[in-house]
Design a protein around this motif. Sequence first.
Motif, PDB file in Angstrom:
ATOM      1  N   MET A   1      54.713  -7.672  64.738  1.00  0.00           N
ATOM      2  CA  MET A   1      55.697  -6.646  65.008  1.00  0.00           C
ATOM      3  C   MET A   1      56.481  -7.007  66.255  1.00  0.00           C
ATOM      4  N   SER A   2      57.657  -6.495  66.291  1.00  0.00           N
ATOM      5  CA  SER A   2      58.485  -6.805  67.443  1.00  0.00           C
ATOM      6  C   SER A   2      58.183  -5.837  68.588  1.00  0.00           C
ATOM      7  N   LYS A   3      58.644  -6.208  69.758  1.00  0.00           N
ATOM      8  CA  LYS A   3      58.428  -5.366  70.943  1.00  0.00           C
ATOM      9  C   LYS A   3      59.119  -4.019  70.779  1.00  0.00           C
ATOM     10  N   ARG A   4      60.240  -4.023  70.103  1.00  0.00           N
ATOM     11  CA  ARG A   4      60.989  -2.773  69.936  1.00  0.00           C
ATOM     12  C   ARG A   4      60.169  -1.752  69.150  1.00  0.00           C
ATOM     13  N   ILE A   5      59.504  -2.167  68.105  1.00  0.00           N
ATOM     14  CA  ILE A   5      58.689  -1.254  67.293  1.00  0.00           C
ATOM     15  C   ILE A   5      57.511  -0.729  68.120  1.00  0.00           C
ATOM     16  N   TRP A   6      56.894  -1.609  68.923  1.00  0.00           N
ATOM     17  CA  TRP A   6      55.785  -1.166  69.780  1.00  0.00           C
ATOM     18  C   TRP A   6      56.257  -0.103  70.777  1.00  0.00           C
ATOM     19  N   TRP A   7      57.428  -0.282  71.373  1.00  0.00           N
ATOM     20  CA  TRP A   7      57.955   0.699  72.316  1.00  0.00           C
ATOM     21  C   TRP A   7      58.269   2.021  71.613  1.00  0.00           C
ATOM     22  N   ILE A   8      58.784   1.977  70.410  1.00  0.00           N
ATOM     23  CA  ILE A   8      59.067   3.203  69.653  1.00  0.00           C
ATOM     24  C   ILE A   8      57.770   3.931  69.340  1.00  0.00           C
ATOM     25  N   LEU A   9      56.756   3.203  68.874  1.00  0.00           N
ATOM     26  CA  LEU A   9      55.461   3.816  68.576  1.00  0.00           C
ATOM     27  C   LEU A   9      54.828   4.410  69.837  1.00  0.00           C
ATOM     28  N   LEU A  10      54.909   3.691  70.948  1.00  0.00           N
ATOM     29  CA  LEU A  10      54.358   4.200  72.207  1.00  0.00           C
ATOM     30  C   LEU A  10      55.090   5.469  72.642  1.00  0.00           C
ATOM     31  N   SER A  11      56.407   5.479  72.494  1.00  0.00           N
ATOM     32  CA  SER A  11      57.202   6.649  72.865  1.00  0.00           C
ATOM     33  C   SER A  11      56.835   7.852  72.007  1.00  0.00           C
TER      34      SER A  11
END
Length: 90
Positions: A1-11
């Motif tokens: 997964m990309s970093k962007r998806i991880w940041w969205i999930l964390l948010s």
Amino acid sequence: MSKRIWWILLSVLVVGAMLLAACGPKATPVPTKAPTEVAPPPEGEGKEFEGETVNVLGVWGGSELESFYAMVAPWEERTGAKVEFEGTRD
């Protein structure tokens, strides 16, 4: 997964946790008993500090200082001592 998806999930996870915390049960205040009135000392007693002075140094002003004087007044009457307040900003 990309970093962007991880940041969205964390948010989403953080926002969800905050919503759950905000919707949790509220604390119920516990009623307290009203203070009992203390009878004044018998005539001729209770003025053991007649003529004495208590110096208080504090940062109060305005309504806080008025509340302080209102709280101290019964004590001054009961003991015969005086309270002298000196204000400071230090």
